[in-house]
Each structure stands twice: as structure tokens, then as C-alpha cells.
Design a protein around this motif. Structure first.
Motif: not given
Length: 388
Positions: A290-293, A137-140, A143-146, A360-361
Motif C-alpha cells: 500500500s502506498g501514497l504519493m 508507487l511505480y518503482r514498487a 519490482a513486485m512484477s519481477k 527500493l533505489s
């Protein structure tokens, strides 16, 4: 003179990390193109000496002065360091740079600090938002903020990650004696020049980026910790064209300690909005995620096994579009063996599966592009953590 208490903290991590990012050609021969030859797959890999496989390497200075009557003044300066190369150190205190006044009323904090919504990402991540197993969720969100935001050459990635931290921030924290309830509100000034009348705005027309508004409220008592966080982050603006790129985030995280294991969970919703005013208003575009962990920490002797699973789905709101939404899922597993209170050995592995154009990587080199699209990303960390 009243006593001043202060100390310096250094946390160093160093280890070996490996990354493998695979791209594949999803196309095949069709009736419209019967002679198409599939390009197969290409993998970009890298092995490095890393500096933050378990927790971020940093050096910091903190101090507190007792002002009497229950009041205290404090400061916190913290900088990232790169143990592997020594090229990044105390050139800046971009991780945190704050001064505070606290008392029975709570705490007022000024300076560069962690965003409320990012706090949920690392508090409720069993792997601690570090290494190849970083919270998806943090990765995504990062990436969206950039997206669409120029990243200044020569500027630390910490400074350009608007999803995690904001400068010029005023924060208020509730006092800690509320029966387990806690909370904070934040406002970051954009510090941009405003021109009146607006038609005289100069060529440098960014009048809004850097503004951040957020809050986080929760309950932490006994085995349960749960918190809801919300934020609105202005990433980019152009006054003359009337465009603003804004990121809205809301997430809910929880943890429950069973003794034999500690359970974690988080759900998140992130919206990027390109807002266009005036005649071109109909060209506004949106991107939702949208995401979950969920995950677990299991103590085993002097160590702990950490595991998490996460998935995200993108929605571009494209009218009449039949292309499936991009999505990704991640599985991460780690073991930390504590040699002492300050020293530990660690090993982690993670894998991300991308579908329908998600990219995402776990880290390392970029995916090979062209006719190929990101498919799978895998990685590992193992190394040593020491804090003093």
C-alpha cells in the motif's frame, strides 16, 4: 483516395546522473551474542551519462487516415532510444505498437500498449515517471512484477516490465464528448498453447502468463482531473504444479490546477498472489503493498518547480511474525527551465529511505548485501531535453 496524415516524432534527452546506494548493518551485540561486531555501512555509487532524466528518449511514427462518415484509422509505432550509447533504437517498437479504428462510438485499439493502472502513475506524477524522482508507487509495482519471474537475457527492460505495458492487447476507449468523463477497458491475450487433456501438457507448462485485464475511468473538466484504475496481471504460471503468480492493482489519482500551482495525489494498493491448486493449496503465499504519493508543480517564469513525497509499506502476511513490515519513503525535487516549446534544461534530486528490509533505489548499482541491508538511496539528474 482519402487523405492520410502522419508524422515522425523524436524526443531526445541526455544528461549527467549520479547515484549513491547505502547499505548498513542493523545488528548489534546482544546477550545471546555479546561479541558481535557491527559491520558498519557500505555505499555503492555511480556517475553516468543518462538518456531519460526528464522524459523517456524515444522515436515514433504516427499516422491517421480519414475514412469518412466520422471514422478514422490510425497507427502508432514508438521505440525507446539510448542517446548516451546509441545501442538501442528502432530494433523494436516496444513502447507502443498499435492500430486503431475510431469514430463517434469511441476507439478500438489493438497491439502493445500502456496498462491502465500504469497510466495513473505517470498522469498524476508531478515529475512524470522519469529520472531519479520516479513515482515510488511505480518503482514498487515494477519490482513486485519481477519477483519470481525470470527475466530473459538480452531482452529490453521495456519488454520485461509487465507492470507498465502489455502485448497482444485489445482496448476500447470511450468517445471524448461525454462532458469530461472518460474511460477505457483492456484485455491482453496470453497466446499460450493449451493442451487437452491437461495431463498431456508438455514440459513447457506456462499456460497463463501474459494475460492482462484492466480498466480506467475518470473525469477531467476545468481544473480537476481524477481517475480510478484497476488491473489483474498474470505474471507466471506452471500448469503441472498448479501454480499461478498474479498481480492485482488498484489506484486512484487526482490533480487540481490552482493556477499558481498544480496539486497531484495518488493512492495505490498492489497485491501479488501465488495461487496453488490441488494438494499443495495451503502453501499459497501473498505480498501486499500500500502506498501514497502527493506533489506539486509550481510555474516560475519560463520554468516549473516540481516536487513529490511518497511512501510505501509491504505486508507479507507471515503468521506469528514479529518482524516489522518493510517500508520506504521518497522525497524528490526538480526544476525544468524551458528555453523554447521544444527545448528545456532540467535538474532533479531524490532520496529514498528504506526500513526493515525494503530495497527500493533511485537507480544505479545494486545495494551491497550479505550482512548488510539497504538503507538509503540518493541521486541527481541534470541535462537537456529536445523534441522535434
Amino acid at each position: 483516395m482519402r487523405p492520410i496524415f502522419g508524422h515522425a516524432v523524436r524526443r531526445g534527452r541526455c544528461g549527467i546522473s549520479g547515484y549513491s546506494n547505502k547499505s548498513t548493518d542493523p545488528k548489534s551485540a546482544t546477550l545471546a551474542n555479546p561479541f558481535y561486531r557491527n559491520q558498519g555501512s557500505v555505499t555503492a555509487s555511480q556517475r553516468v551519462l543518462s538518456n531519460s532524466g526528464l522524459a523517456s528518449s524515444r522515436v515514433g511514427f504516427r499516422g491517421v487516415e480519414d475514412l469518412g462518415g466520422g471514422l478514422a484509422a490510425s497507427f502508432w509505432l514508438e521505440s525507446s532510444i539510448t542517446n548516451d550509447s546509441g545501442q538501442e533504437g528502432i530494433q523494436s517498437f516496444a513502447r507502443r505498437s498499435t492500430v486503431s479504428l475510431s469514430g463517434s462510438f469511441g476507439e478500438i485499439r489493438l497491439g502493445r500498449d500502456i496498462n491502465a493502472t500504469f497510466t495513473n502513475d505517470f498522469v498524476f506524477d508531478p515529475l512524470g515517471v522519469n529520472g531519479v524522482g520516479v513515482n515510488l508507487l511505480y518503482r514498487a509495482g515494477t519490482a513486485m512484477s519481477k519477483m519470481g519471474v525470470p527475466q530473459s537475457a538480452g531482452v529490453s527492460p521495456v519488454l520485461t516490465n509487465a507492470y507498465a505495458r502489455s502485448s497482444n492487447m485489445v482496448s476500447y476507449f470511450l468517445p471524448p464528448n461525454l462532458g469530461g468523463f472518460y474511460g477505457q477497458v483492456q484485455y491482453a491475450f496470453n497466446e499460450k498453447t493449451q493442451t487437452s487433456p491437461g495431463v498431456l501438457t508438455p514440459a513447457a507448462t506456462d499456460t497463463r502468463s501474459g494475460r492482462f485485464v484492466g480498466g480506467r475511468f475518470g473525469y477531467d473538466r476545468g481544473p480537476l482531473n481524477v481517475a480510478l484504475a484497476l488491473s489483474r496481471n498474470t505474471l507466471l504460471s506452471d500448469y503441472l504444479t498448479g501454480t499461478t503468480l498474479r498481480q492485482d492493482t488498484v489506484n486512484l489519482g487526482a490533480a487540481y490546477d490552482l493556477g499558481v500551482a498544480k496539486l497531484f495525489g495518488e493512492v495505490s494498493r498492489i497485491k501479488n498472489r501465488t495461487i496453488v491448486t490441488g494438494l499443495a493449496a495451503s502453501t499459497a503465499s501473498d505480498l501486499d503493498l500500500s502506498g501514497l504519493m502527493f506533489g506539486v508543480n509550481v510555474p516560475v517564469g519560463p520554468g516549473v518547480i516540481r516536487a513529490s513525497y511518497a511512501k510505501v509499506r509491504y505486508d507479507y502476511h507471515r503468521p506469528f511474525n514479529t518482524t516489522p513490515d518493510p517500508k520506504a519513503r521518497q522525497l524528490a525535487l526538480s526544476y525544468v527551465h524551458n528555453l523554447s516549446k521544444r527545448t528545456a534544461l532540467y535538474a532533479s534530486v531524490a532520496r529514498i529511505d528504506n526500513r526493515n528490509g525494503a530495497a527500493l533505489s533511485v537507480g544505479g548499482p545494486s545495494f551491497v548485501s550479505g550482512a548488510l541491508v539497504p538503507s538509503r538511496s540518493t541521486g541527481y539528474d541534470f541535462g537537456l531535453r529536445h523534441a522535434f
